[in-house]
Design a protein around this motif. Structure first.
Motif, PDB file in Angstrom:
ATOM      1  N   ASP A  53       0.850  -1.193   0.000  1.00 54.20           N
ATOM      2  CA  ASP A  53       0.000   0.000   0.000  1.00 54.20           C
ATOM      3  C   ASP A  53       0.889   1.248   0.000  1.00 54.20           C
ATOM      4  N   THR A  86      -0.814   4.442  -2.007  1.00 56.87           N
ATOM      5  CA  THR A  86      -1.859   5.108  -1.225  1.00 56.87           C
ATOM      6  C   THR A  86      -2.054   4.318   0.063  1.00 56.87           C
ATOM      7  N   THR A 137      -4.718   1.433   0.861  1.00 60.40           N
ATOM      8  CA  THR A 137      -5.233   0.822  -0.367  1.00 60.40           C
ATOM      9  C   THR A 137      -4.211  -0.200  -0.839  1.00 60.40           C
TER      10      THR A 137
END
Length: 189
Positions: free
Chosen positions: A92, A95, A98
C-alpha cells in the motif's frame, strides 16, 4: 555428421538440466495453474521484488506471489512450511490503506492477522506472519528470510520468429552452409 548431432544434442540436454538444477517450482494444479517457488535468503522487499521479476521458469515470467483465494493461500502456506517473514507481492506504498498486488490483480482475498494492517512505523509491504498462517504489514526496508515467486502460466504457442531463429540455429549446428540458411530464412518470411 551424426556424431556431431548427437554431441550437440547431449550438450544441449546437459545445459537444460544444469540451468534448472536450482529451481524447483511447484504447480498449483487445482487452482491457478501457475507455478510457485520459495526462495530462502535474507532480503528486503524491493530486492525481493526485483529478483522475482527477473526470474523465469520454463519460459514463464516471475513476480512476487499474489494470493487471490483461500485455496491458493492454503497451498502457499503448505509450500512454505508455514514460515514467517516471507515477502508476498502486496503493498500500500502508493496510497496508504489501499492494498494492491504487484500484478494489478484485484486485492479481494485477505488473510490479515488480528489488528493488521496497522501501518506501525510506516509499514507498506506484505509478509507471512504467525507461523506463516496470516499476513502482516511491515516496512519494506526490513530484512526478511525470503520471498515467494509466482510464475504465470501463459500460452504454450511460440511466436513464429522464435521458431525460425531456433530452426536456423539447429541447421547451423548441423553444418548447413550459411547460404542455405539464408535461403531457408527468406523462403519462410
Amino acid at each position: 555428421m551424426k556424431s556431431l548431432l548427437k554431441f550437440t544434442a547431449g550438450v544441449f540436454l546437459a545445459f537444460l538440466l544444469l540451468t534448472n538444477a536450482n529451481a524447483t517450482p511447484t504447480q498449483f494444479v487445482s487452482g491457478t495453474g501457475n507455478w510457485y517457488e520459495v526462495i530462502l535468503t535474507t532480503v528486503n522487499w524491493d530486492s525481493a521484488n526485483i529478483l522475482a521479476e527477473s526470474s523465469s521458469y520454463n519460459g514463464l515470467d516471475g513476480h512476487l506471489v499474489t494470493v487471490t483465494s483461500d485455496s491458493e493461500w492454503t497451498f502457499i502456506k503448505s509450500l512454505t512450511d508455514y514460515r514467517d517473514n516471507l515477502w508476498l507481492g502486496g503493498t500500500d506504498s502508493v496510497t496508504e490503506g489501499t492494498w494492491t498486488w504487484v500484478t494489478g490483480e484485484a486485492f479481494s482475498f485477505t488473510a490479515w492477522a488480528s489488528g493488521e494492517p496497522n501501518d506501525l512505523r510506516n509499514e507498506d509491504y506484505l509478509e507471512t506472519w504467525q507461523s506463516g498462517n496470516t499476513w502482516n504489514d511491515i516496512a519494506g526496508t526490513s530484512t526478511n528470510y525470503g520471498y515467494i515467486i509466482e510464475y504465470e502460466e501463459t500460452s504454450a504457442v511460440p511466436e513464429p520468429a522464435t521458431m525460425i531463429l531456433f530452426g536456423v540455429g539447429i541447421l547451423g549446428l548441423a553444418g548447413v552452409s550459411r547460404k542455405k540458411i539464408i535461403q531457408f530464412y527468406n523462403s519462410n518470411r
